[in-house]
Design a protein around this motif. Sequence first.
Motif, PDB file in Angstrom:
ATOM      1  N   LYS A 334       0.864  -1.175   0.000  1.00 45.01           N
ATOM      2  CA  LYS A 334       0.000   0.000   0.000  1.00 45.01           C
ATOM      3  C   LYS A 334       0.898   1.221   0.000  1.00 45.01           C
ATOM      4  O   LYS A 334       1.923   1.221   0.672  1.00 45.01           O
ATOM      5  N   SER A 335       0.509   2.261  -0.730  1.00 45.05           N
ATOM      6  CA  SER A 335       1.313   3.472  -0.658  1.00 45.05           C
ATOM      7  C   SER A 335       0.857   4.255   0.558  1.00 45.05           C
ATOM      8  O   SER A 335      -0.331   4.487   0.738  1.00 45.05           O
ATOM      9  N   HIS A 336       1.772   4.609   1.436  1.00 47.23           N
ATOM     10  CA  HIS A 336       1.405   5.359   2.631  1.00 47.23           C
ATOM     11  C   HIS A 336       1.608   6.845   2.371  1.00 47.23           C
ATOM     12  O   HIS A 336       2.717   7.302   2.181  1.00 47.23           O
ATOM     13  N   HIS A 337       0.508   7.563   2.380  1.00 46.08           N
ATOM     14  CA  HIS A 337       0.599   8.962   2.034  1.00 46.08           C
ATOM     15  C   HIS A 337       0.581   9.841   3.252  1.00 46.08           C
ATOM     16  O   HIS A 337      -0.393   9.863   3.982  1.00 46.08           O
ATOM     17  N   PRO A 382      -4.596   5.689  10.131  1.00 48.26           N
ATOM     18  CA  PRO A 382      -3.987   5.946   8.823  1.00 48.26           C
ATOM     19  C   PRO A 382      -4.192   7.378   8.352  1.00 48.26           C
ATOM     20  O   PRO A 382      -5.228   7.984   8.653  1.00 48.26           O
ATOM     21  N   GLY A 383      -3.223   7.901   7.624  1.00 51.20           N
ATOM     22  CA  GLY A 383      -3.313   9.252   7.062  1.00 51.20           C
ATOM     23  C   GLY A 383      -4.619   9.493   6.302  1.00 51.20           C
ATOM     24  O   GLY A 383      -5.273  10.514   6.513  1.00 51.20           O
ATOM     25  N   LYS A 495      -2.363 -10.997   9.874  1.00 49.70           N
ATOM     26  CA  LYS A 495      -1.545 -10.383   8.820  1.00 49.70           C
ATOM     27  C   LYS A 495      -0.178 -11.034   8.844  1.00 49.70           C
ATOM     28  O   LYS A 495       0.473 -10.934   9.882  1.00 49.70           O
ATOM     29  N   ILE A 500      -3.869  -5.036   8.016  1.00 43.10           N
ATOM     30  CA  ILE A 500      -4.627  -4.589   9.188  1.00 43.10           C
ATOM     31  C   ILE A 500      -5.878  -3.846   8.728  1.00 43.10           C
ATOM     32  O   ILE A 500      -6.994  -4.173   9.109  1.00 43.10           O
ATOM     33  N   GLU A 501      -5.685  -2.845   7.877  1.00 43.17           N
ATOM     34  CA  GLU A 501      -6.832  -2.160   7.300  1.00 43.17           C
ATOM     35  C   GLU A 501      -7.453  -3.072   6.245  1.00 43.17           C
ATOM     36  O   GLU A 501      -6.794  -3.981   5.739  1.00 43.17           O
TER      37      GLU A 501
HETATM   38  P1  XMP Z   1      -1.787  -2.396   6.859  1.00 39.64           P
HETATM   39  O1  XMP Z   1      -3.233  -2.189   6.529  1.00 39.64           O
HETATM   40  O2  XMP Z   1      -0.877  -2.143   5.684  1.00 39.64           O
HETATM   41  O3  XMP Z   1      -1.448  -1.278   7.917  1.00 39.64           O
HETATM   42  O4  XMP Z   1      -1.533  -3.718   7.520  1.00 39.64           O
HETATM   43  C1  XMP Z   1      -0.284  -1.214   8.692  1.00 39.64           C
HETATM   44  C2  XMP Z   1      -0.378   0.060   9.520  1.00 39.64           C
HETATM   45  O5  XMP Z   1      -0.326   1.197   8.652  1.00 39.64           O
HETATM   46  C3  XMP Z   1      -1.517   1.950   8.751  1.00 39.64           C
HETATM   47  N1  XMP Z   1      -1.870   2.386   7.393  1.00 39.64           N
HETATM   48  C4  XMP Z   1      -1.613   3.613   6.909  1.00 39.64           C
HETATM   49  N2  XMP Z   1      -1.035   4.696   7.491  1.00 39.64           N
HETATM   50  N3  XMP Z   1      -1.338   5.927   5.499  1.00 39.64           N
HETATM   51  C5  XMP Z   1      -0.922   5.855   6.782  1.00 39.64           C
HETATM   52  O6  XMP Z   1      -0.425   6.859   7.302  1.00 39.64           O
HETATM   53  C6  XMP Z   1      -1.924   4.883   4.838  1.00 39.64           C
HETATM   54  O7  XMP Z   1      -2.277   4.983   3.678  1.00 39.64           O
HETATM   55  C7  XMP Z   1      -2.061   3.669   5.596  1.00 39.64           C
HETATM   56  N4  XMP Z   1      -2.579   2.448   5.299  1.00 39.64           N
HETATM   57  C8  XMP Z   1      -2.434   1.679   6.414  1.00 39.64           C
HETATM   58  C9  XMP Z   1      -2.541   1.024   9.355  1.00 39.64           C
HETATM   59  O8  XMP Z   1      -3.552   1.740  10.052  1.00 39.64           O
HETATM   60  C10 XMP Z   1      -1.688   0.186  10.276  1.00 39.64           C
HETATM   61  O9  XMP Z   1      -1.416   0.845  11.491  1.00 39.64           O
END
Ligand code: XMP
Length: 503
Positions: A334-337, A382-383, A495, A500-501
């Motif tokens: 996922k791209s974290h923005h 998340p952002g 996971k 997580i999301e």
């Molecule tokens: P995932 O869903 O990838 O999430 O298992 C791992 C952690 O990252 C957070 N998350 C984000 N944080 N921008 C953010 O700043 C994003 O686009 C984003 N996507 C996921 C998620 O809440 C978890 O803590």
Amino acid sequence: MVVVLDFGSQYTRLIARRLRELRAFSLILPGTAPLEEVLKHRPQALILSGGPKSVFEEDAPRPDPRLFAQGLPILGICYGMQLLAQAFGGKVERAGRAEYGKALLTRYSGPLFQSLKGEVQVWMSHSDAVTELPPGWRVAAETEENPVAAIEAEGAPLFGVQFHPEVAHTPKGLQILENFLEVAGVSRDWTPEHVLENLLKEVRERVGSERVLLAVSGGVDSSTLALLLARAGVDHLAVFVDHGLLRLGEREEVEGALRALGVNLLVVEAKDHFLKALKGVEDPEAKRQVIGRAFVEVFSQVARERGPFHFLAQGTLYPDVIESAGGHGAAKIKSHHNVGGLPEDLAFELLEPFRLLFKDEVRELALLLGLPDTIRLRHPFPGPGLAVRILGEVTEEGLAVLRKADDIFINLLKEWGLYEKVAQALAVLTPLRSVGVAGDERRYGHVLALRAVTTEDFMTADWARLPLEFLDEAARRITRRVPEIGRVVYDITSKPPATIEWE
Ligand code: XMP
């Protein structure tokens, strides 16, 4: 300070964190870092991490051999112990079979095990073993399976452990690491007060009379950063963009807390801008991109109107620094923005005061700086906010429903004393609808998914075993108070394979 040389173990970061918990400053360097680079940090001791290679493989990473001649105390862990044994003239061979999982030390002695009593459970994960000790070394611990579970040199502070003292499955591991620090004479001055003092000094010196711009999200890192700048007394503007994707009462909470502590905060009302940009967008990655772009637009406008600013402050943490330096090339999931991709005419010098800190250290700083616990101990968020917790198109109605349900779930976790026991908890509004009955009436409501996970680093996570009575209460409360929701389900996927999301 301690330099941890990284040979690729998944636990290297944990070693550094444990040392910091013991108030010893530690940094991670690549295992093959040359002597000069290691000595630059003036280490009082070295730790050699574990790693996936075998020491007798051609391309196995090795430390600079000159490091062994510095008289520095060294602890080798797993692969690190094998490197140490080999470097001092011992022999390492492929063990008959891999030893993996919990083991008990049947015998232990020497400085590393000082003050340990009774059963010592350790975590093993290796397929090579030390079969011949270097001359003048002795065995310090053994397990049923492994006659060489720990070794030490006679007359020199050199130690090796085949097991992993840094993981939770070695319950007395912290004491073993502390014993090593004691023997090595490592300073234990890495206290939150000391860290804060250093950071204030660093920020004041670096910023001087320049102006600093920063974005606050309401999370612990950016809030603490804003407080640090305020405490340092530097000229700053903290921008909080209300993108309309926040949780119930979040904006007011952040505003109240930061302003009261002297942060120069600007709240930008940008809900309409974001919702308009998100109209018709259903794909998760497209949503993130739209939100990222909208954020940059709003933030750049503020920067231009209120500028010029010399510095842009960011709450980058040590794990991000290690990750980008390590360049492990992990696949993009996922791209974290957050703040990225600012237009070229807005050139800032970056100010990243937390770049050597772990999350728990930022939380300690936050405590010293007076950040209220509601924000300080908050789960990560998340952002892109609630936008990635509404599957499909984000609408104002959807946001209102999710906000209420999320608030009920989170407050219930707090009421039951479970909030701090899980690393993250969330509610997801799905576009699925199902039939139900309320009184004599047929209902056709949305399916809401609840998710709570436990994790150390958010890279892997396990679903939280919340009590059934709790889940029962959550489902009742949510369906009673949020009529748009017809069914509540609990997500029991770890996971990997899930994230997580949900988006
Ligand atoms: P995932 O869903 O990838 O999430 O298992 C791992 C952690 O990252 C957070 N998350 C984000 N944080 N921008 C953010 O700043 C994003 O686009 C984003 N996507 C996921 C998620 O809440 C978890 O803590």
